[in-house]
Design an enzyme around this catalytic site. Structure first.
Site, mmCIF file in Angstrom:
data_model
loop_
_atom_site.group_PDB
_atom_site.id
_atom_site.type_symbol
_atom_site.label_atom_id
_atom_site.label_comp_id
_atom_site.label_asym_id
_atom_site.label_seq_id
_atom_site.Cartn_x
_atom_site.Cartn_y
_atom_site.Cartn_z
ATOM 1 N N THR A 117 0.869 -1.214 -0.158
ATOM 2 C CA THR A 117 -0.240 0.078 0.112
ATOM 3 C C THR A 117 0.927 1.387 0.071
ATOM 4 O O THR A 117 2.030 1.275 0.633
ATOM 5 C CB THR A 117 -0.892 -0.102 1.284
ATOM 6 O OG1 THR A 117 -1.380 1.448 1.227
ATOM 7 C CG2 THR A 117 -0.068 -0.142 2.739
ATOM 8 N N TYR A 141 -1.847 0.464 10.184
ATOM 9 C CA TYR A 141 -1.950 -0.225 8.863
ATOM 10 C C TYR A 141 -0.821 -0.240 7.731
ATOM 11 O O TYR A 141 -0.396 -1.278 7.504
ATOM 12 C CB TYR A 141 -3.315 0.431 8.061
ATOM 13 C CG TYR A 141 -3.292 -0.045 6.626
ATOM 14 C CD1 TYR A 141 -3.690 -1.404 6.497
ATOM 15 C CD2 TYR A 141 -3.197 0.711 5.538
ATOM 16 C CE1 TYR A 141 -3.913 -1.731 4.991
ATOM 17 C CE2 TYR A 141 -3.422 0.173 4.280
ATOM 18 C CZ TYR A 141 -3.693 -1.060 4.179
ATOM 19 O OH TYR A 141 -3.639 -1.453 2.859
#
Ligand code: UDP
Length: 329
Positions: A117, A141
């Site tokens: 990501t 995250y």
């Protein structure tokens, strides 16, 4: 020869499963169905309900199906949720990825494609972001994914596991053939939320922050269409099977839209003038993330087909309408 797709009943994974089936591959989907849907898995694929961290189960799947490559999508993906539940994210995204990599290595699988990501860059010092920018995630995250990248690189070097790490920017839209889309009723991602507001599934939507140092004060993101994104994975598979080097590539188009621009586009395409509230910033959100997108085109010969915000929004709206009919049926 088969490809194991973890998280293949989820949003991106189900597009991957369809794309692989279209390419004539044998596909095994492993999904715990915590956020995915059995009906999102193409009927030609084998669906196993289970955990990507369950080493005995994964070893059996690899053996029984002759798996030669793993595409690992199973993960938790909501930034603010990771801020309130960091240990849940580290377990699900990091610890289970370690287990999966180990199972793959032990079983002799030589190819691993990993969903990373743009959140690994944190609040980047450059936009568009080059892949070699030092990683500095600003939320759990992003850190959970960064650690997985490290493990994969180290295991790749030590055990000869070929890998392609794709750092996704903001994935949106839906299968142009209408087979699958973003189906989670509690989705928090911008284009999905705006599409729901446009269809009256939500009474209003919020803009999280209008005081960022961006063109109009709202957050800027690089929205990449989901079919284009999964095609990059299919290209990565081909690359690794042909003996290509391990790679870390951004997956985005290289241009950004602000939250307010996205909302305007959803209003224009849908013709619905839904209520938009201006709210404070959300925990863990960086101001702007756009991809430097040259490497993926050069190394994987990636040629996106749906690089157009209106097209992406149309697909998201079409899928949202389909969900309304599905739920009514
Ligand atoms: N956003 C927003 N309202 C929403 C959902 C998202 O203003 O209902 C903003 C969010 O603050 C960020 C951008 O839209 O600037 C993209 O957020 P999203 O959750 O879609 O993806 P992320 O970039 O967090 O992975």
């Amino acid at each position: 020869m088969a490809v194991l797709v973890t998280g293949g009943a989820g949003y991106i994974g189900s597009h991957m499963a369809n794309e692989l089936i279209d390419a004539g591959e044998d596909v095994v989907v492993l999904d715990d169905l915590s956020a995915g849907f059995w009906w999102a898995v193409p009927p030609e694929a084998t669906l196993v309900q289970g955990d990507a961290g369950d080493q005995a189960l994964v070893a059996r799947i690899i053996r029984e199906h002759g798996v030669d490559a793993v595409a690992h999508f199973a993960a938790k993906i909501v930034v603010p949720e990771s801020v309130v539940d960091p240990l849940g994210y580290y377990l699900n995204n990091t610890v289970k990825t370690r287990a999966l990599i180990e199972t793959a290595v032990r079983a002799g699988v030589r190819r691993f494609i990993f969903s990373s990501t743009a959140a690994v860059y944190g609040e980047p010092s450059a936009n568009p972001i080059p892949e070699d920018l030092p990683l500095a995630p600003i939320n759990p995250y992003g850190r959970s994914k960064m650690m997985s990248e490290w493990m994969l690189r180290d295991a790749g070097a030590a055990h000869g596991l070929g890998y392609v790490i794709l750092r996704y920017f903001n994935v949106a839209g839906a299968d142009p053939k209408g087979r699958t889309g973003q189906s989670s009723p509690n989705a928090t991602h911008l284009i999905k939320v705006a599409a729901q507001a446009a269809l009256g599934k939500r009474p209003f939507m919020e803009v999280f922050g209008v005081d960022f140092p961006t063109k109009d004060g709202s957050g800027v993101r690089d929205y990449v269409q989901v079919t284009d994104l999964v095609r990059a994975h299919v290209a990565a598979l081909k690359h690794l099977r042909a003996g290509g080097e391990s790679l870390v590539c951004n997956c985005g188009y290289g241009s950004g839209y602000s939250v307010l621009e996205v909302i305007d586009t959803v209003k224009k395409v849908s013709g619905a003038n839904f209520t938009v509230k201006l709210s404070p910033r959300r925990a863990g959100d960086p101001a702007a993330l756009t991809a430097k997108a040259d490497l993926i085109r050069e190394k994987l010969h990636w040629q996106p087909e749906f690089d157009d915000l209106e097209t992406i929004v149309q697909q998201a709206l079409a899928w949202e309408e389909r969900l309304v009919r599905k739920n009514a049926a």
